[in-house]
Design an enzyme around this catalytic site. Structure first.
Site, PDB file in Angstrom:
ATOM      1  N   GLU A   1       9.393  -4.100  11.046  1.00 19.86           N
ATOM      2  CA  GLU A   1       9.172  -3.057  10.396  1.00 19.86           C
ATOM      3  C   GLU A   1       9.900  -1.780  11.269  1.00 19.86           C
ATOM      4  O   GLU A   1       9.734  -1.753  12.232  1.00 19.86           O
ATOM      5  CB  GLU A   1       7.784  -2.258   9.459  1.00 19.86           C
TER       6      GLU A   1
ATOM      7  N   LYS B   1      -0.893  -9.347   2.645  1.00 22.13           N
ATOM      8  CA  LYS B   1      -0.321  -9.210   4.232  1.00 22.13           C
ATOM      9  C   LYS B   1      -1.416  -8.560   4.732  1.00 22.13           C
ATOM     10  O   LYS B   1      -2.457  -7.030   4.248  1.00 22.13           O
ATOM     11  CB  LYS B   1       1.074  -8.469   3.632  1.00 22.13           C
TER      12      LYS B   1
ATOM     13  N   GLU C   1      -1.171  -5.731   8.580  1.00 18.22           N
ATOM     14  CA  GLU C   1      -1.248  -4.799   9.485  1.00 18.22           C
ATOM     15  C   GLU C   1      -1.260  -5.036  11.014  1.00 18.22           C
ATOM     16  O   GLU C   1      -2.653  -4.891  11.594  1.00 18.22           O
ATOM     17  CB  GLU C   1      -1.012  -3.291   9.804  1.00 18.22           C
TER      18      GLU C   1
ATOM     19  N   ASP D   1       1.153  -1.144   0.492  1.00 15.13           N
ATOM     20  CA  ASP D   1       0.459   0.355  -0.240  1.00 15.13           C
ATOM     21  C   ASP D   1       1.286   1.310  -0.082  1.00 15.13           C
ATOM     22  O   ASP D   1       0.775   2.708  -0.368  1.00 15.13           O
ATOM     23  CB  ASP D   1      -0.603  -0.007   1.110  1.00 15.13           C
ATOM     24  N   SER D   2       2.170   1.069  -0.145  1.00 11.56           N
ATOM     25  CA  SER D   2       3.340   2.678  -0.616  1.00 11.56           C
ATOM     26  C   SER D   2       2.810   2.848  -1.425  1.00 11.56           C
ATOM     27  O   SER D   2       2.988   3.847  -2.039  1.00 11.56           O
ATOM     28  CB  SER D   2       4.427   1.599   0.193  1.00 11.56           C
TER      29      SER D   2
ATOM     30  N   ASP E   1      -1.378  -5.711  -0.430  1.00 11.17           N
ATOM     31  CA  ASP E   1      -1.504  -5.687   0.907  1.00 11.17           C
ATOM     32  C   ASP E   1      -3.005  -5.144   1.107  1.00 11.17           C
ATOM     33  O   ASP E   1      -3.554  -4.483  -0.024  1.00 11.17           O
ATOM     34  CB  ASP E   1      -1.064  -4.299   0.956  1.00 11.17           C
TER      35      ASP E   1
HETATM   36  O1  KIV Z   1       3.141  -1.446   1.253  1.00  3.88           O
HETATM   37  C1  KIV Z   1       4.277  -1.473   1.728  1.00  3.88           C
HETATM   38  O2  KIV Z   1       5.427  -0.831   0.918  1.00  3.88           O
HETATM   39  C2  KIV Z   1       5.414  -2.443   2.719  1.00  3.88           C
HETATM   40  C3  KIV Z   1       6.801  -2.752   3.153  1.00  3.88           C
HETATM   41  C4  KIV Z   1       7.314  -1.359   3.345  1.00  3.88           C
HETATM   42  C5  KIV Z   1       6.939  -4.499   3.999  1.00  3.88           C
HETATM   43  O3  KIV Z   1       4.155  -2.526   3.780  1.00  3.88           O
END
Ligand code: KIV
Length: 280
Positions: free
Chosen positions: A186, A118, A120, A49-50, A88
């Site tokens: 992280e 993934k 959080e 989600d970055s 994500d």
């Molecule tokens: O969204 C992302 O890029 C991440 C990584 C930093 C692990 O969650």
């Protein structure tokens, strides 16, 4: 396997099986061409989600939507043949109830072909992770600095120093017990990351953690030097593509203004060139 045979895509279980054997290599990707560059080199590729900050100019990951994740997930899937694709779950798509998480995780997987999601969170997400895994959804957990919680964490700070260490360790144990196949650590102090790696039976994937983690991940635009808004301490730039891109754009602009581009080799004649004599 013949040289032309297509490798089977890696699975979450392949990643789990790397624990204690081979270091796991991963990067984020958001587009087809970037995924193609990574496929032969990465064990898994994360549609992170970055993407919201890196490609869409958002100031945090909070504004990322399911539709954005699905669009980028579909693009990345077109570029992958062998690496596992993990996607994500965006902020607001899984925290409410395990049922909400299942609905959205299933949609992400069905519409993108991702092999895992993934999410959080540690202890507080353990029930949800258990619920998803029991229903066929491999889950990678993400603990330590969880960027979707930036507002409650009070910034993008190192997590797990001093008396906070027990909390991060408890999070790692909780997600491992709940059935996550791996866990991203992280911005966690090196010693704690090493302790967690030794403690849990699933692979740890470090980002700003320790070379002793079972694997590493970086945001691709960070490591290529494309994302230059800021550079976290844990980022190593393996290239300076942002500088190269800006220099190339400046050179193009100068040549257009000087009427040097396009040059003769870039333009078309009135008549098509004669074809050379046909081969007998
Ligand atoms: O969204 C992302 O890029 C991440 C990584 C930093 C692990 O969650």
């Amino acid at each position: 396997m013949s040289a032309t045979a297509k490798k089977t895509a890696s699975s979450a279980e392949d990643i789990r099986a790397c624990k204690g054997k081979t270091p796991i290599v991963s990067l984020t990707a958001y587009t087809t061409p970037m995924a193609r560059f990574m496929d032969a080199h990465c064990d898994f590729v994360l549609v992170g989600d970055s993407v919201g900050m890196v490609l869409h100019g958002l100031t945090s990951t909070l504004g990322v939507t399911m539709d954005m994740m699905i669009m980028h997930g579909q693009a990345v899937a077109r570029g992958l043949q062998s690496a596992l694709m993990v996607i994500d779950m965006p902020f607001g798509s899984y925290e409410e109830t395990p049922q909400q998480a299942f609905r959205n995780a299933a949609r992400l997987m069905a519409e993108t072909g991702a092999g895992a999601v993934k999410l959080e969170g540690g202890v507080e997400m353990a029930e949800t992770i258990r619920f998803l895994v029991a229903r066929g959804i491999p889950v990678m957990a993400h603990i330590g600095l969880t960027p979707q919680s930036v507002n409650t964490l009070g910034g993008y700070k190192v997590q797990g120093r001093d008396e906070q260490a027990d909390k991060v360790l408890a999070d790692a144990r909780a997600v491992a017990d709940a059935g996550a196949f791996s866990v991203v650590l992280e911005k966690v102090p090196q010693k704690l990351a090493d302790q967690i790696t030794a403690d849990v039976a699933i692979p740890t994937i470090g980002i700003g953690a320790s070379a002793g983690c079972d694997g590493q991940i970086l945001v691709v635009d960070d490591m290529l030097g494309f994302f230059t808004a800021f550079k976290a301490k844990f980022v190593k730039r393996y290239a300076q593509l942002g500088d190269d891109a800006e220099a190339a754009i400046a050179a193009y602009a100068a040549e257009v203004r000087a009427r040097e581009f396009p040059a003769p080799e870039h333009v078309f004649a009135d008549q098509a060139p004669k074809k050379s004599a046909q081969k007998k």
